[in-house]
Scaffold this motif. Sequence first.
Motif, mmCIF file in Angstrom:
data_model
loop_
_atom_site.group_PDB
_atom_site.id
_atom_site.type_symbol
_atom_site.label_atom_id
_atom_site.label_comp_id
_atom_site.label_asym_id
_atom_site.label_seq_id
_atom_site.Cartn_x
_atom_site.Cartn_y
_atom_site.Cartn_z
ATOM 1 N N LEU A 192 141.655 -34.361 -33.806
ATOM 2 C CA LEU A 192 142.749 -33.314 -34.343
ATOM 3 C C LEU A 192 144.080 -33.410 -34.616
ATOM 4 O O LEU A 192 143.950 -34.577 -33.919
ATOM 5 C CB LEU A 192 142.205 -31.413 -34.045
ATOM 6 C CG LEU A 192 141.119 -31.445 -33.697
ATOM 7 C CD1 LEU A 192 141.140 -29.797 -32.325
ATOM 8 C CD2 LEU A 192 140.263 -30.892 -34.841
ATOM 9 N N ALA A 193 144.221 -32.837 -35.680
ATOM 10 C CA ALA A 193 145.452 -33.021 -36.484
ATOM 11 C C ALA A 193 146.196 -32.004 -36.823
ATOM 12 O O ALA A 193 145.673 -31.105 -37.105
ATOM 13 C CB ALA A 193 145.810 -33.738 -38.002
ATOM 14 N N HIS A 199 130.750 -20.954 -30.933
ATOM 15 C CA HIS A 199 130.494 -22.657 -30.656
ATOM 16 C C HIS A 199 131.065 -22.110 -32.891
ATOM 17 O O HIS A 199 131.553 -23.664 -32.381
ATOM 18 C CB HIS A 199 129.053 -22.751 -30.374
ATOM 19 C CG HIS A 199 129.508 -22.963 -28.915
ATOM 20 N ND1 HIS A 199 128.141 -23.081 -27.991
ATOM 21 C CD2 HIS A 199 130.840 -22.986 -27.613
ATOM 22 C CE1 HIS A 199 129.188 -23.111 -26.330
ATOM 23 N NE2 HIS A 199 129.824 -23.467 -26.422
ATOM 24 N N ALA A 200 130.323 -21.827 -33.368
ATOM 25 C CA ALA A 200 130.196 -22.072 -34.508
ATOM 26 C C ALA A 200 131.426 -22.139 -35.383
ATOM 27 O O ALA A 200 131.813 -22.697 -36.256
ATOM 28 C CB ALA A 200 129.900 -21.246 -35.093
ATOM 29 N N LEU A 201 132.716 -21.305 -34.573
ATOM 30 C CA LEU A 201 133.807 -20.699 -35.415
ATOM 31 C C LEU A 201 134.738 -22.089 -35.330
ATOM 32 O O LEU A 201 135.210 -22.336 -35.670
ATOM 33 C CB LEU A 201 134.248 -19.969 -34.890
ATOM 34 C CG LEU A 201 133.956 -18.601 -35.197
ATOM 35 C CD1 LEU A 201 134.208 -17.329 -35.285
ATOM 36 C CD2 LEU A 201 134.587 -18.414 -37.171
ATOM 37 N N GLY A 202 134.545 -22.604 -33.757
ATOM 38 C CA GLY A 202 134.863 -23.525 -33.313
ATOM 39 C C GLY A 202 134.848 -24.932 -33.844
ATOM 40 O O GLY A 202 136.263 -25.904 -34.318
ATOM 41 N N GLN A 203 133.480 -25.480 -34.462
ATOM 42 C CA GLN A 203 133.304 -26.466 -34.753
ATOM 43 C C GLN A 203 133.842 -26.101 -36.550
ATOM 44 O O GLN A 203 134.141 -27.229 -37.326
ATOM 45 C CB GLN A 203 131.491 -26.949 -34.912
ATOM 46 C CG GLN A 203 130.938 -26.918 -33.787
ATOM 47 C CD GLN A 203 129.449 -27.413 -33.642
ATOM 48 O OE1 GLN A 203 128.738 -26.311 -35.074
ATOM 49 N NE2 GLN A 203 128.958 -27.523 -32.666
ATOM 50 N N ALA A 204 132.802 -25.063 -37.169
ATOM 51 C CA ALA A 204 134.278 -25.083 -38.279
ATOM 52 C C ALA A 204 135.531 -25.543 -38.715
ATOM 53 O O ALA A 204 136.204 -26.324 -39.340
ATOM 54 C CB ALA A 204 134.282 -23.610 -38.944
ATOM 55 N N GLU A 237 150.037 -24.504 -32.602
ATOM 56 C CA GLU A 237 149.358 -23.290 -33.801
ATOM 57 C C GLU A 237 148.079 -23.693 -33.659
ATOM 58 O O GLU A 237 147.400 -22.572 -34.266
ATOM 59 C CB GLU A 237 149.819 -24.278 -35.511
ATOM 60 C CG GLU A 237 149.269 -23.243 -36.660
ATOM 61 C CD GLU A 237 150.381 -24.305 -37.603
ATOM 62 O OE1 GLU A 237 149.520 -23.683 -38.978
ATOM 63 O OE2 GLU A 237 150.456 -24.539 -38.024
ATOM 64 N N VAL A 238 147.651 -25.027 -33.106
ATOM 65 C CA VAL A 238 146.192 -25.328 -33.412
ATOM 66 C C VAL A 238 145.366 -24.356 -32.562
ATOM 67 O O VAL A 238 144.356 -24.058 -32.751
ATOM 68 C CB VAL A 238 145.280 -26.506 -33.391
ATOM 69 C CG1 VAL A 238 144.192 -26.470 -33.438
ATOM 70 C CG2 VAL A 238 146.212 -27.526 -34.764
ATOM 71 N N GLY A 239 146.280 -24.197 -31.149
ATOM 72 C CA GLY A 239 145.777 -23.688 -29.689
ATOM 73 C C GLY A 239 145.825 -21.734 -30.049
ATOM 74 O O GLY A 239 144.819 -21.832 -29.755
ATOM 75 N N SER A 243 137.388 -27.381 -36.560
ATOM 76 C CA SER A 243 137.797 -28.428 -36.389
ATOM 77 C C SER A 243 137.158 -29.225 -37.621
ATOM 78 O O SER A 243 138.094 -29.942 -37.446
ATOM 79 C CB SER A 243 136.956 -28.938 -34.732
ATOM 80 O OG SER A 243 137.185 -28.441 -34.112
ATOM 81 N N ARG A 244 136.390 -28.829 -37.745
ATOM 82 C CA ARG A 244 136.160 -29.624 -39.005
ATOM 83 C C ARG A 244 137.151 -29.462 -40.810
ATOM 84 O O ARG A 244 137.907 -30.456 -41.379
ATOM 85 C CB ARG A 244 134.661 -29.078 -40.061
ATOM 86 C CG ARG A 244 133.908 -29.615 -38.942
ATOM 87 C CD ARG A 244 132.139 -29.775 -40.178
ATOM 88 N NE ARG A 244 131.722 -28.201 -40.435
ATOM 89 C CZ ARG A 244 131.499 -27.186 -39.856
ATOM 90 N NH1 ARG A 244 130.792 -27.571 -39.486
ATOM 91 N NH2 ARG A 244 130.999 -26.191 -40.004
ATOM 92 N N GLY A 245 138.064 -28.715 -40.703
ATOM 93 C CA GLY A 245 139.690 -28.309 -40.827
ATOM 94 C C GLY A 245 140.207 -29.292 -40.610
ATOM 95 O O GLY A 245 141.637 -29.440 -41.336
ATOM 96 N N LEU A 246 140.288 -29.802 -39.564
ATOM 97 C CA LEU A 246 141.527 -29.467 -38.811
ATOM 98 C C LEU A 246 141.388 -31.049 -38.314
ATOM 99 O O LEU A 246 142.329 -31.464 -37.925
ATOM 100 C CB LEU A 246 141.640 -29.447 -37.593
ATOM 101 C CG LEU A 246 142.190 -27.979 -37.718
ATOM 102 C CD1 LEU A 246 141.993 -27.054 -36.430
ATOM 103 C CD2 LEU A 246 143.652 -27.236 -38.753
ATOM 104 N N ARG A 247 140.249 -32.019 -38.845
ATOM 105 C CA ARG A 247 140.591 -34.334 -38.555
ATOM 106 C C ARG A 247 140.873 -34.625 -39.090
ATOM 107 O O ARG A 247 141.050 -34.197 -40.858
ATOM 108 C CB ARG A 247 138.594 -34.131 -39.028
ATOM 109 C CG ARG A 247 137.552 -33.258 -38.243
ATOM 110 C CD ARG A 247 136.677 -34.245 -38.764
ATOM 111 N NE ARG A 247 135.063 -33.101 -37.579
ATOM 112 C CZ ARG A 247 134.674 -33.510 -37.855
ATOM 113 N NH1 ARG A 247 133.584 -33.507 -39.579
ATOM 114 N NH2 ARG A 247 133.265 -32.895 -37.734
#
Length: 201
Positions: A149-150, A186-191, A155-157, A193-197
């Motif tokens: 992640l970036a 799980h679904a929210l976490g993946q979503a 903030e991300v936490g 994470s995709r935006g924070l790669r």
Amino acid sequence: MPRVLTETDVADFRGRLCTAAERLFAERGPDAVTMRQLAAALGVSPMTPYRYFQDKNDILAAVRTNGFNRFAEALEKARDQTDGDARRKGAAVGDAYVTFALEHPHTYKLMFDLNQPDEGEYPELVEAGRRARATLRDYVQDLIANGVLAGDAEEVGTMFWAAAHGCVVLELAGKLPPGTAKDLHHALGQAISRGLRPGAA
């Protein structure tokens, strides 16, 4: 003459009173619970709790301190005992969060849905809250350090915390079918994470 209480006696009674208080506070709200009711729940005289706690706010602080520490222990254990990379550890922490909240709904409600205006008067509560908050940041720092992640770990936490809290509260309120909070989390976490790669637009 009252018998002299040993440290074990004090710890045992404080623990039993906190267990009773946790349920009553969560079900009725602290303002609706009296010291007399807490004493009655344990079958002791109305004055007995005052031998162990200064007042009701003191009991509430002890209950919340214990809750935050147990919560932090569960998340720390998930992070430390999970084999594999930062992703697996992060997923384990998220699962531990939801599991703890659903298995200990009274504790969770008092921890996160209630504030004490005089919280600063209870250093152990402040430290327990700080420790719990760190568990919601440290695994994100692992993900950032490993290039998964970036962003700013704090903030991300908070983003992941908000997602987990929302899922838990919806299930506890009966707005989600039992057992679905973890899948939604799980679904929210993946979503998220995709935006924070790194390099994500």
